[in-house]
Write an enzyme that holds these catalytic residues in place. Structure first.
Site, mmCIF file in Angstrom:
data_model
loop_
_atom_site.group_PDB
_atom_site.id
_atom_site.type_symbol
_atom_site.label_atom_id
_atom_site.label_comp_id
_atom_site.label_asym_id
_atom_site.label_seq_id
_atom_site.Cartn_x
_atom_site.Cartn_y
_atom_site.Cartn_z
ATOM 1 N N GLY A 285 0.822 -1.210 0.000
ATOM 2 C CA GLY A 285 0.000 0.000 0.000
ATOM 3 C C GLY A 285 0.854 1.257 0.000
ATOM 4 O O GLY A 285 2.089 1.199 0.051
ATOM 5 N N ASP B 19 -6.769 -0.191 6.378
ATOM 6 C CA ASP B 19 -7.843 0.699 5.917
ATOM 7 C C ASP B 19 -8.623 1.241 7.099
ATOM 8 O O ASP B 19 -9.146 2.356 7.048
ATOM 9 C CB ASP B 19 -8.750 -0.061 4.947
ATOM 10 C CG ASP B 19 -7.970 -0.512 3.725
ATOM 11 O OD1 ASP B 19 -7.368 0.354 3.064
ATOM 12 O OD2 ASP B 19 -7.909 -1.725 3.460
ATOM 13 N N GLU C 117 -1.131 -10.789 2.760
ATOM 14 C CA GLU C 117 -0.867 -10.003 3.977
ATOM 15 C C GLU C 117 -1.162 -10.844 5.216
ATOM 16 O O GLU C 117 -0.396 -10.841 6.182
ATOM 17 C CB GLU C 117 -1.716 -8.731 3.975
ATOM 18 C CG GLU C 117 -1.263 -7.733 2.907
ATOM 19 C CD GLU C 117 -2.170 -6.533 2.747
ATOM 20 O OE1 GLU C 117 -1.717 -5.560 2.135
ATOM 21 O OE2 GLU C 117 -3.313 -6.555 3.218
#
Ligand code: 5RP
Length: 223
Positions: A29, A84, A103
């Site tokens: 990310g 997130d 992940e």
């Protein structure tokens, strides 16, 4: 400070959690990209990394960090990744970058999950961010109905007008309308639905520490 500056701040702050001489687990990310940039400064002091996505692998290799296959490394001291959403217990929603399965795999083989996030990610209850779920395509519509029964609306994530295909060759559902008050129970239940590869709730692999980027600096939240 801009969101980008906050990401740079926490990416750099995570460096002090990386034990020198050991392989480090690396997430995926835009926040992790800042961590990868910071890792470049100690690249000669670590043997390499285990990566959670093709995208991070490419970035790590580009700066000269060796990437090990997860099967080559028994366990990792630290896994550094973004989120997130993160709640007050360190439970997270992840998968905005479609890398949630790898992940979770790398997080599971790590002793400590260090979450790096800007303060916009801190929530009381998980579920406002559309929950990513990686699914095997033949099960998609049944899983959509199962989420509807829980009050959620699941949509197939698209890329260029077609279902996005993950690094694992599967699809992503993004589920809105959920309020996940018991993340561990929710993760355990959805994990059992046939065709679900990974649900983006990280309660079993929750964060041990969150480095939260705020206008006042980096706050370390320990869970
Ligand atoms: C990718 C992830 C990311 O960690 C999450 O989407 C946060 O990303 P960013 O740092 O770009 O906000 O779970 O699958």
């Amino acid at each position: 400070m801009t969101q980008d500056e906050l990401k740079t701040l926490v990416g750099r702050a995570a460096l002090k959690y990386v034990p020198l001489g050991q392989v480090v687990g690396v997430g995926t990310g835009s926040t992790v990209n800042k961590f990868i940039e910071a890792l470049a400064t100690i690249k000669d002091q670590i043997p390499g990394a285990v990566s959670s996505s093709e995208a991070s692998t490419e970035r790590l290799r580009a700066i000269g960090i060796r990437v090990f296959d997860a099967n080559e490394v028994e366990d990792l001291a630290v896994y550094v990744d973004g989120a997130d959403e993160i709640d007050g217990q360190g439970c997270m929603v992840k998968g905005g970058g479609a890398a949630l399965t790898r992940e979770k795999i790398v997080a599971a083989q790590s002793r400590r999950f260090v979450c790096i996030a800007d303060e916009s990610k801190r929530v009381q209850v998980l579920g406002k961010f559309p929950l990513p779920v990686e699914v095997i395509p033949m099960a998609t519509q049944r899983i959509v109905r199962q989420f509807a029964a829980l009050g959620g609306t699941a949509r197939v994530r698209l890329q260029d007008g077609k279902p996005l295909v993950t690094d694992n060759g599967q699809h992503i559902l993004d589920v809105t309308g959920l309020a996940i008050r018991d993340p561990l129970a929710f993760e355990t239940e959805v994990n059992q639905w046939p065709g679900v590869l990974t649900v983006g709730v990280f309660a079993q692999q929750k964060a041990a520490v969150c480095l939260l980027g705020t206008s006042g600096g980096v706050q370390a939240l320990n869970f």
